[in-house]
Write a protein that holds these residues in place. Sequence first.
Motif, PDB file in Angstrom:
ATOM      1  N   ILE A   1       0.751  -1.169   0.067  1.00 17.24           N
ATOM      2  CA  ILE A   1      -0.015   0.106   0.076  1.00 17.24           C
ATOM      3  C   ILE A   1       0.677   1.204  -0.049  1.00 17.24           C
ATOM      4  CG2 ILE A   1      -1.680   1.394   1.303  1.00 17.24           C
ATOM      5  CD1 ILE A   1      -2.697  -1.388   2.305  1.00 17.24           C
ATOM      6  N   ALA A   2       0.525   2.139  -0.911  1.00 15.85           N
ATOM      7  CA  ALA A   2       1.377   3.328  -1.303  1.00 15.85           C
ATOM      8  C   ALA A   2       0.645   4.683  -1.186  1.00 15.85           C
ATOM      9  CB  ALA A   2       2.360   3.215  -2.378  1.00 15.85           C
ATOM     10  N   LEU A   3       0.970   5.703  -0.833  1.00 13.25           N
ATOM     11  CA  LEU A   3       0.308   6.957  -0.970  1.00 13.25           C
ATOM     12  C   LEU A   3      -0.173   7.165  -2.338  1.00 13.25           C
ATOM     13  CD1 LEU A   3       2.567   9.436   1.053  1.00 13.25           C
ATOM     14  CD2 LEU A   3       0.512   8.415   1.627  1.00 13.25           C
ATOM     15  N   ALA A   4      -1.416   7.491  -2.281  1.00 17.10           N
ATOM     16  CA  ALA A   4      -2.170   8.020  -3.411  1.00 17.10           C
ATOM     17  C   ALA A   4      -1.811   9.101  -4.041  1.00 17.10           C
ATOM     18  CB  ALA A   4      -3.600   7.366  -3.592  1.00 17.10           C
ATOM     19  N   THR A   5      -1.554  10.243  -3.090  1.00 21.08           N
ATOM     20  CA  THR A   5      -1.307  11.622  -3.496  1.00 21.08           C
ATOM     21  C   THR A   5      -0.231  11.771  -2.489  1.00 21.08           C
ATOM     22  OG1 THR A   5      -2.901  12.366  -1.757  1.00 21.08           O
ATOM     23  CG2 THR A   5      -3.717  11.911  -3.699  1.00 21.08           C
ATOM     24  N   GLU A   6       0.493  12.939  -3.044  1.00 19.15           N
ATOM     25  CA  GLU A   6       1.663  13.294  -2.447  1.00 19.15           C
ATOM     26  C   GLU A   6       1.149  14.035  -0.811  1.00 19.15           C
ATOM     27  OE1 GLU A   6       4.719  16.124  -4.335  1.00 19.15           O
ATOM     28  OE2 GLU A   6       4.053  17.381  -2.838  1.00 19.15           O
ATOM     29  N   THR A   7       2.046  13.855   0.155  1.00 16.65           N
ATOM     30  CA  THR A   7       1.828  14.391   1.621  1.00 16.65           C
ATOM     31  C   THR A   7       2.709  15.458   1.723  1.00 16.65           C
ATOM     32  OG1 THR A   7       0.961  12.106   2.092  1.00 16.65           O
ATOM     33  CG2 THR A   7       1.408  13.840   3.815  1.00 16.65           C
ATOM     34  N   SER A   8       1.973  16.554   1.914  1.00 19.28           N
ATOM     35  CA  SER A   8       3.196  17.876   2.200  1.00 19.28           C
ATOM     36  C   SER A   8       3.467  17.938   3.714  1.00 19.28           C
ATOM     37  CB  SER A   8       2.324  19.312   2.015  1.00 19.28           C
ATOM     38  OG  SER A   8       1.315  19.213   2.825  1.00 19.28           O
TER      39      SER A   8
END
Lengths: 406, 460
Positions: free
Chosen positions: A83-90
């Motif tokens: 499972i990986a981030l679907a969007t960038e996390t600031s």
Amino acid sequence: MANQQAVATEQPTPVVTRTAEEQLDLRKKTRLGETVIQAFLFFSGAISILTSIAIVVVLGNEALLFFRTPTWHEIRDDNEKIIALATETSIEATTLTLPTGTGAKVPVDAKIRLDNEVMRVISVEGDIVTVERGLEETNRLLHPIGTHIQEEGDTISPIEFLTGTKWQPHIGQFGVLALVSATLTISLLAMAVALPLGVGAAIYLSEYASESVRNRLKPILEVLAGVPTVVYGYFALTFITPILQGIIGKTNLGVYNMLSAGLVMGIMILPTIASMSEDALRAVPRSLREAAYGLGSTKLETSTKVVLPAGISGIVAAFILGISRAVGETMIVAIAAGARPYFTFNPLEAAETMTGHIVRISTGDLSRATIDYNSLFAIGLTLFVVTLVLNIISRQVASWLREEYD
Amino acid sequence: MQRTRSLLLALLAVTLVVALVAAPSRDTKTVQAQESGTLLEVAADAGNFTTLLAAVEAAGLTETLNGEGPFTIFAPSDEVFAVLPAETVAALLADPALLTSILTYHVVPGNLLAADVVALDGQQAATVQGEGINVAVVDDAVVLDGNAKVVTADLTASNGVIHAIDGILVPLADVDPLLTEGDIVTAGSSTVFPLSTAVAEAFEASGYIGTLTVDSVGTGAGFERFCLNGETDISNASRAIKQEEIDNCTNIGRTAIEFRVGTDALAVVVNPALECVADLTIEQLNLIYSATVTNWSEINPACGDVAISLFSPGTDSGTFDYFVEEVFEADDAPIIGANPQFSEDDNVLVQGVEGNPGGIGYFGYAYYVANAGALKILNIEGVEPTAITAEDGAYPLARPLYIYSAAEILAEKAQVADFISFYLTNVDDIIGVVGYFPASNATLSVAKLNLYVALYAAMM
């Protein structure tokens, strides 16, 4: 008479009047030179013992760290996909967006890790994970799309370490037997070569060879002991292995294999064993040999049935030294034995010994506080224990075999 | 916000200055002279200089270029600007003087037609900016500063001429290695290692007398030395820097700068005895390297019963990371679980594949070139790795090669800036010999631009 008396009185016999100390000084004299030498000898002894203790303490400490550090592993979905981030996390964000349908896999109120940042999961709603960031003094970082989510796992259990048969710390496999098996296989192969040949050479040199032959052969044998092990390594890889492949067949024997490493390691240890055993055999009193001849023994009988048993303790000492060198030998196995931890006792396979593994993973740079770094110490400690146990067993065997002739 | 954005867009356009000096080449297409309008009008008519024109507008050079002249403009086309990363654009926009200095470097006073430029072969053409452009005629094409080729010559205008080029010209001063002092420490990827070593040798052959070390430790380990310990001046990498590593660099006060130096076609090789295998798909690679398939007969029954022996670069290497990314969707568990033989030393892998009848391995193309007789290279998805397929991306395992440094290092150590400048100027001549493929002119000019921007900032 009076005169005599006078003389006697006036000139008494000069009595040597000394104080008790002057008369007989039994106290130790302070000899500076001797004190210095004594101190130096003590120091020499102490330094080797202290170094050994220090190594054991350091190994033990770091190995303890290995068993105490929790492992991290990637969270996977039902299809075993990471499972990986679907969007960038600031850096500021307090929520993570995951791919559809994977939110349920993230444990609530547990620690997770992205890159080097540790977070705590506060709540999960659908595929949005709310987190508290920058825990355990880690920095808040920007996490690009596709960053893997890791969850905290158990610490490594010593049971798993000692009984597991797969060693891949990167993916959470910590069975040191995968490395121990190769160490034992190669060491035993080496001893199988070195012991008979070494003892044979020793018997020849001590019992059969003429003085002039012996004086020439022994230095040559000892030169062999001075060949750098890296040279032996390439000798194994580029000379012995192709010969073995020619005999056994390339399909059965790969270019990296334990057989070649073990044989060459045997050759490496051979001079040590031959030389030490020869010394032991020559130290056997001449009277024993003469008695044997006197009873009608042949030379062979004398050598194998009288001299050899008499010198067995020295031979066992040579064996101990040899096997310790075999277990700890690094370059030959690093070059010729292969580069994968693999639990097998089949010498035709490629497998990595403890020393070979340590040297391989530390040749790329190794950063502190990674599982690889800590694992080195656990392996080192295991290596230490294996050597120690082999030594103790060998000594025990030596004492059973020993025959007293005095 | 809205205003900033439009300003940014305008500036973005400006970013790429117009190339002014023309260096036509004998075999480039000569366009019919159009005496119709000024330089900017001709450029506008040509249709593919919109970014450049916007940049000129934003830099306030419109009037000059519409004036008497005459000027020769070497003009990068829109496709060239398209490869510029956003950060570079932002840096340029932040500083109009910088933008102007780059734009004016594309302009040469005078009316230099193709033939005039060809005549300058081996000489410099002095630009409006001050620095001279090196002109060379290579294989019947005019190449400027080693990395911008004239693609369309002689777009004539009333006040000059335009030659379209395929790279951006960057006014880096020429480096004289004889005058370069101080040591340079580099480490990183074993894939980039042969290339960096070759460039370092050329740098030394040109007179550099300092100590230049190149360590082959793997991309990850290289970034650790560079970003965590701050031990190295340059980090070689066979993948782009990760966010985590950028953060580490920032923590020790280093702003990493990327320089793309070439392209590698990751070579997948097998033992030459495996005549039955010539082509693998990514899917098959996945099956093989996850040990789902362990015998070559499962790939092609014609192979007979030959066990597969896996060899792979170590987990510290950029090559491993790249392979896992492409073949395993960034999940390294299957390949590590398959327990291949890992080594950070690519020669160990070469020996392994060569010595095992069922051996398969992968590494940088240069290691294949150096051992071509002992290995058999495979096509991937039916595509053969060549300069062309690596460049246009048809080969699925083509990847960029980089070196990294930091703005702070460039400001502090002139020798590092000199070496990188030398590297970028000469890499195209060296890379083919080493066994990799040149990056496109546009890409290489971005690297030069990055260097120039950093040096310019340091100077200010």
